[in-house]
Design a protein around this motif. Structure first.
Motif, PDB file in Angstrom:
ATOM      1  N   ASP A 196      68.323 -91.499 -33.599  1.00 20.18           N
ATOM      2  CA  ASP A 196      69.185 -91.628 -32.424  1.00 20.18           C
ATOM      3  C   ASP A 196      70.505 -90.867 -32.536  1.00 20.18           C
ATOM      4  OD1 ASP A 196      67.425 -93.521 -31.141  1.00 20.18           O
ATOM      5  OD2 ASP A 196      68.113 -94.988 -32.618  1.00 20.18           O
ATOM      6  N   ILE A 197      70.680 -90.070 -33.566  1.00 17.63           N
ATOM      7  CA  ILE A 197      71.984 -89.460 -33.811  1.00 17.63           C
ATOM      8  C   ILE A 197      72.412 -88.498 -32.702  1.00 17.63           C
ATOM      9  CG2 ILE A 197      71.218 -87.417 -35.100  1.00 17.63           C
ATOM     10  CD1 ILE A 197      74.142 -89.797 -36.030  1.00 17.63           C
ATOM     11  N   GLY A 198      71.447 -87.964 -31.953  1.00 18.46           N
ATOM     12  CA  GLY A 198      71.789 -87.031 -30.882  1.00 18.46           C
ATOM     13  C   GLY A 198      72.225 -87.696 -29.600  1.00 18.46           C
ATOM     14  N   ASP A 199      72.075 -88.999 -29.506  1.00 15.20           N
ATOM     15  CA  ASP A 199      72.448 -89.735 -28.289  1.00 15.20           C
ATOM     16  C   ASP A 199      73.946 -90.021 -28.321  1.00 15.20           C
ATOM     17  OD1 ASP A 199      72.844 -91.447 -26.184  1.00 15.20           O
ATOM     18  OD2 ASP A 199      71.132 -92.745 -26.645  1.00 15.20           O
ATOM     19  N   GLU A 200      74.705 -89.341 -27.482  1.00 15.43           N
ATOM     20  CA  GLU A 200      76.158 -89.459 -27.505  1.00 15.43           C
ATOM     21  C   GLU A 200      76.669 -90.787 -26.973  1.00 15.43           C
ATOM     22  OE1 GLU A 200      77.797 -86.102 -25.558  1.00 15.43           O
ATOM     23  OE2 GLU A 200      77.080 -84.659 -27.060  1.00 15.43           O
ATOM     24  N   THR A 201      75.801 -91.606 -26.431  1.00 16.72           N
ATOM     25  CA  THR A 201      76.229 -92.936 -25.968  1.00 16.72           C
ATOM     26  C   THR A 201      76.132 -93.976 -27.084  1.00 16.72           C
ATOM     27  OG1 THR A 201      74.019 -93.635 -25.224  1.00 16.72           O
ATOM     28  CG2 THR A 201      75.376 -92.373 -23.670  1.00 16.72           C
ATOM     29  N   ARG A 202      75.553 -93.592 -28.210  1.00 17.20           N
ATOM     30  CA  ARG A 202      75.409 -94.528 -29.338  1.00 17.20           C
ATOM     31  C   ARG A 202      76.562 -94.275 -30.327  1.00 17.20           C
ATOM     32  NH1 ARG A 202      70.198 -96.798 -29.272  1.00 17.20           N
ATOM     33  NH2 ARG A 202      68.796 -95.765 -27.789  1.00 17.20           N
ATOM     34  N   LEU A 203      77.686 -94.930 -30.080  1.00 19.50           N
ATOM     35  CA  LEU A 203      78.889 -94.706 -30.880  1.00 19.50           C
ATOM     36  C   LEU A 203      78.900 -95.618 -32.103  1.00 19.50           C
ATOM     37  CD1 LEU A 203      81.583 -94.350 -28.070  1.00 19.50           C
ATOM     38  CD2 LEU A 203      80.119 -92.604 -29.102  1.00 19.50           C
ATOM     39  N   ASN A 204      79.384 -95.076 -33.215  1.00 18.09           N
ATOM     40  CA  ASN A 204      79.410 -95.793 -34.481  1.00 18.09           C
ATOM     41  C   ASN A 204      80.667 -96.676 -34.565  1.00 18.09           C
ATOM     42  OD1 ASN A 204      79.982 -96.290 -37.383  1.00 18.09           O
ATOM     43  ND2 ASN A 204      78.158 -95.038 -37.693  1.00 18.09           N
ATOM     44  N   ALA A 205      80.462 -97.991 -34.680  1.00 25.37           N
ATOM     45  CA  ALA A 205      81.583 -98.928 -34.669  1.00 25.37           C
ATOM     46  C   ALA A 205      82.522 -98.712 -35.857  1.00 25.37           C
ATOM     47  CB  ALA A 205      81.058-100.366 -34.673  1.00 25.37           C
ATOM     48  N   GLY A 206      81.980 -98.309 -37.006  1.00 21.40           N
ATOM     49  CA  GLY A 206      82.829 -98.049 -38.162  1.00 21.40           C
ATOM     50  C   GLY A 206      83.782 -96.892 -37.921  1.00 21.40           C
ATOM     51  N   LYS A 207      83.254 -95.813 -37.335  1.00 17.77           N
ATOM     52  CA  LYS A 207      84.093 -94.663 -37.025  1.00 17.77           C
ATOM     53  C   LYS A 207      85.110 -95.014 -35.951  1.00 17.77           C
ATOM     54  CE  LYS A 207      84.796 -90.140 -37.441  1.00 17.77           C
ATOM     55  NZ  LYS A 207      85.958 -89.989 -36.572  1.00 17.77           N
ATOM     56  N   LEU A 208      84.700 -95.774 -34.955  1.00 18.91           N
ATOM     57  CA  LEU A 208      85.624 -96.196 -33.901  1.00 18.91           C
ATOM     58  C   LEU A 208      86.733 -97.080 -34.451  1.00 18.91           C
ATOM     59  CD1 LEU A 208      83.098 -97.008 -31.033  1.00 18.91           C
ATOM     60  CD2 LEU A 208      84.602 -95.013 -31.197  1.00 18.91           C
ATOM     61  N   LEU A 209      86.367 -97.954 -35.380  1.00 19.12           N
ATOM     62  CA  LEU A 209      87.372 -98.832 -35.989  1.00 19.12           C
ATOM     63  C   LEU A 209      88.425 -97.996 -36.722  1.00 19.12           C
ATOM     64  CD1 LEU A 209      88.377-101.685 -36.714  1.00 19.12           C
ATOM     65  CD2 LEU A 209      86.854-101.621 -38.699  1.00 19.12           C
ATOM     66  N   ALA A 210      87.974 -96.978 -37.461  1.00 21.95           N
ATOM     67  CA  ALA A 210      88.910 -96.106 -38.167  1.00 21.95           C
ATOM     68  C   ALA A 210      89.855 -95.413 -37.191  1.00 21.95           C
ATOM     69  CB  ALA A 210      88.144 -95.075 -38.986  1.00 21.95           C
ATOM     70  N   GLU A 211      89.316 -94.983 -36.059  1.00 18.78           N
ATOM     71  CA  GLU A 211      90.142 -94.330 -35.039  1.00 18.78           C
ATOM     72  C   GLU A 211      91.184 -95.301 -34.497  1.00 18.78           C
ATOM     73  OE1 GLU A 211      89.616 -92.877 -30.447  1.00 18.78           O
ATOM     74  OE2 GLU A 211      87.967 -92.426 -31.833  1.00 18.78           O
ATOM     75  N   LEU A 212      90.757 -96.514 -34.223  1.00 20.78           N
ATOM     76  CA  LEU A 212      91.672 -97.520 -33.671  1.00 20.78           C
ATOM     77  C   LEU A 212      92.777 -97.854 -34.665  1.00 20.78           C
ATOM     78  CD1 LEU A 212      92.365 -99.557 -31.431  1.00 20.78           C
ATOM     79  CD2 LEU A 212      90.778-101.159 -32.511  1.00 20.78           C
ATOM     80  N   LEU A 213      92.401 -98.083 -35.928  1.00 15.71           N
ATOM     81  CA  LEU A 213      93.385 -98.469 -36.940  1.00 15.71           C
ATOM     82  C   LEU A 213      94.383 -97.357 -37.215  1.00 15.71           C
ATOM     83  CD1 LEU A 213      91.182-100.396 -39.542  1.00 15.71           C
ATOM     84  CD2 LEU A 213      92.425-101.276 -37.560  1.00 15.71           C
ATOM     85  N   ASN A 214      93.961 -96.125 -37.019  1.00 12.50           N
ATOM     86  CA  ASN A 214      94.868 -94.995 -37.233  1.00 12.50           C
ATOM     87  C   ASN A 214      96.049 -95.033 -36.275  1.00 12.50           C
ATOM     88  OD1 ASN A 214      95.398 -92.343 -38.560  1.00 12.50           O
ATOM     89  ND2 ASN A 214      95.136 -91.576 -36.474  1.00 12.50           N
ATOM     90  N   ASP A 215      95.858 -95.666 -35.116  1.00 10.93           N
ATOM     91  CA  ASP A 215      96.939 -95.757 -34.137  1.00 10.93           C
ATOM     92  C   ASP A 215      97.844 -96.967 -34.361  1.00 10.93           C
ATOM     93  OD1 ASP A 215      96.125 -93.477 -32.822  1.00 10.93           O
ATOM     94  OD2 ASP A 215      94.804 -94.560 -31.446  1.00 10.93           O
ATOM     95  N   PHE A 216      97.418 -97.906 -35.186  1.00 11.15           N
ATOM     96  CA  PHE A 216      98.226 -99.093 -35.451  1.00 11.15           C
ATOM     97  C   PHE A 216      99.375 -98.776 -36.407  1.00 11.15           C
ATOM     98  CE2 PHE A 216      95.061-102.833 -34.681  1.00 11.15           C
ATOM     99  CZ  PHE A 216      95.051-102.524 -33.330  1.00 11.15           C
ATOM    100  N   PRO A 217     100.507 -99.449 -36.250  1.00  9.24           N
ATOM    101  CA  PRO A 217     101.595 -99.271 -37.216  1.00  9.24           C
ATOM    102  C   PRO A 217     101.208 -99.857 -38.577  1.00  9.24           C
ATOM    103  CG  PRO A 217     102.108-101.051 -35.694  1.00  9.24           C
ATOM    104  CD  PRO A 217     100.848-100.409 -35.186  1.00  9.24           C
TER     105      PRO A 217
END
Length: 416
Positions: A196-217
């Motif tokens: 399923d890696i080619g399906d752009e609607t299947r987002l990886n929660a671990g990667k998203l979490l890293a993105e979110l935490l990068n914005d936190f103080p």
């Protein structure tokens, strides 16, 4: 010339009281022996000392001048450690140690100074005063259940000197809260990382979490002249295919000092993660600044959810474990403590501390007159390596600390 501890004890009663106290083991919730010693000390010296329903000690020295305000001292009786014997000794540099275990200077320095002050007050050696109250609590080191069971509505004093800081001359006038922030990120689909890696609607929660935490103080959010007031710290991150690895550790009963490395040995990498979680600690001596920080973190989560609408979802929850001890508008104790230290030949250090203490509980309650308590945290000796087998206290600073608390009591009662 060798200085012997037994000779020092004969010459300095407050030091003798301290040494008696620290040789009585009193781990949290096993303080009965030390509280019994305190009650016996009170009886021998004509001091009104009683146990409350939870085993805390309450002492009340009546006023000699009803036109003056009472004041209260507070310390805790429990120590970090077990109930094995405590053997103490004095080294060549003037430090008192326990042989191979925690000394218990935290907080028997405070207990000793308070008992000595009570003895001098009951013998009319401190001049006219508005009364002295003392509370010795249980279980400060583990659950703070002792202070939670104090009968606050029976206490007359408004000002409370919590004698539990670790350096002589410290006067800490505010202390941080402790709030946990729990962050959860969910991918709404997941899948196989190959198929399923080619399906752009299947987002990886671990990667998203890293993105979110990068914005936190991270780290200090606000500080002033007294020190750090508000901070946040990333404590833990959990995401991805660790289930099988953790199950294996549990099944095999693996013991290790490095579970992170052990878990990573067998983590799954062939999944598009659907769940990631992180925990933060928020500490603040200002409710307003804590709310400002929480609002910022919540806004970051809301922006994330707008960006990934229908693809992923983030949530943040706050769990308050300890409310802050905020600086009082009344600076009476700051003024009298400054004078008291000057008379003792030292300079005080007025600051905020970035941790929790019994001050945080007192400031949430009212006394018998309906007045909100105004606590501060005092240091009455230099204690090093606290809570460890190498804990030690400089006995000369303990003697000076008693001079400071005695001067503070007298200056509080002499002020206009």
């Amino acid at each position: 010339m060798e200085v012997r501890l037994d000779n020092l004890r004969k010459e300095n009663e407050v030091l003798d009281i301290f040494c008696n106290l620290v040789t009585i083991p009193s781990p949290s919730l096993k303080e009965e022996k030390v509280s019994a010693w305190i009650i016996d000390f009170c009886k021998e010296n004509g001091i009104n000392g009683q146990l409350d329903n939870y085993g805390n000690v309450y002492i009340n020295i009546p006023p000699t001048d009803n036109s003056k305000e009472p004041i209260m001292l507070s310390s805790h009786m429990d120590v970090v450690g077990d109930d094995s014997p405590v053997n103490i000794y004095l080294d060549d540099e003037g430090f008192i140690h326990a042989d191979g275990r925690t000394l218990g200077a935290d907080d028997k320095v405070g207990v000793a100074c308070a008992l000595m002050l009570a003895k001098e007050a009951i013998n009319n050696k401190l001049g006219n005063h508005g009364g002295l109250e003392i509370t010795f609590t249980r279980d400060e080191e583990t659950g703070m259940s002792g202070i939670e069971h104090v009968e606050f509505n029976k206490i007359l004093s408004k000002h409370v000197l919590v004698c539990d800081a670790d350096k002589l001359g410290q006067l800490q006038i505010s202390g941080a809260s402790y709030t946990n922030a729990k962050i959860t990120v969910r991918g709404l689909k997941g899948g196989h990382s190959g198929i399923d890696i080619g399906d752009e609607t299947r987002l990886n929660a671990g990667k998203l979490l890293a993105e979110l935490l990068n914005d936190f103080p991270q780290g200090v959010f606000y500080k002033d002249e007294t020190g750090v007031i508000t901070s946040c710290n990333l404590g833990a991150i959990v995401a991805g295919g660790i289930q099988n690895s953790v199950a294996s550790i549990v099944e095999k009963g693996i013991k290790t000092n490095d579970y992170i490395t052990e878990i990573m040995k067998k983590t799954s990498t062939n999944i598009i993660n659907v769940l990631g979680m992180a925990s933060y600690s928020i500490r603040s001596a200002s409710l307003a600044k804590e709310e400002e920080l929480k609002s910022l973190m919540s806004d970051i989560v809301n922006k994330f959810n707008k960006k990934y609408s229908s693809l992923a979802k983030a949530e943040i929850e706050y769990e308050v474990h300890l409310r802050p001890f905020e600086k009082a508008d009344d600076d009476t104790i700051e003024k009298v403590h400054t004078i008291a230290c000057q008379k003792a030949g030292i300079k005080n250090d007025i600051s905020s501390f970035h941790a929790g203490a019994e001050t945080h509980i007192y400031c949430q309650h009212k006394n018998s007159k309906g007045e909100t308590f105004m606590p501060v945290l005092l240091g009455l000796a230099d204690v090093y390596n606290m809570h460890s087998a190498s804990e030690k206290v400089d006995y000369k600073t303990l003697l000076k600390g008693y001079e400071v608390i005695k001067n503070t009591f007298c200056e509080f009662n002499n002020r206009i």
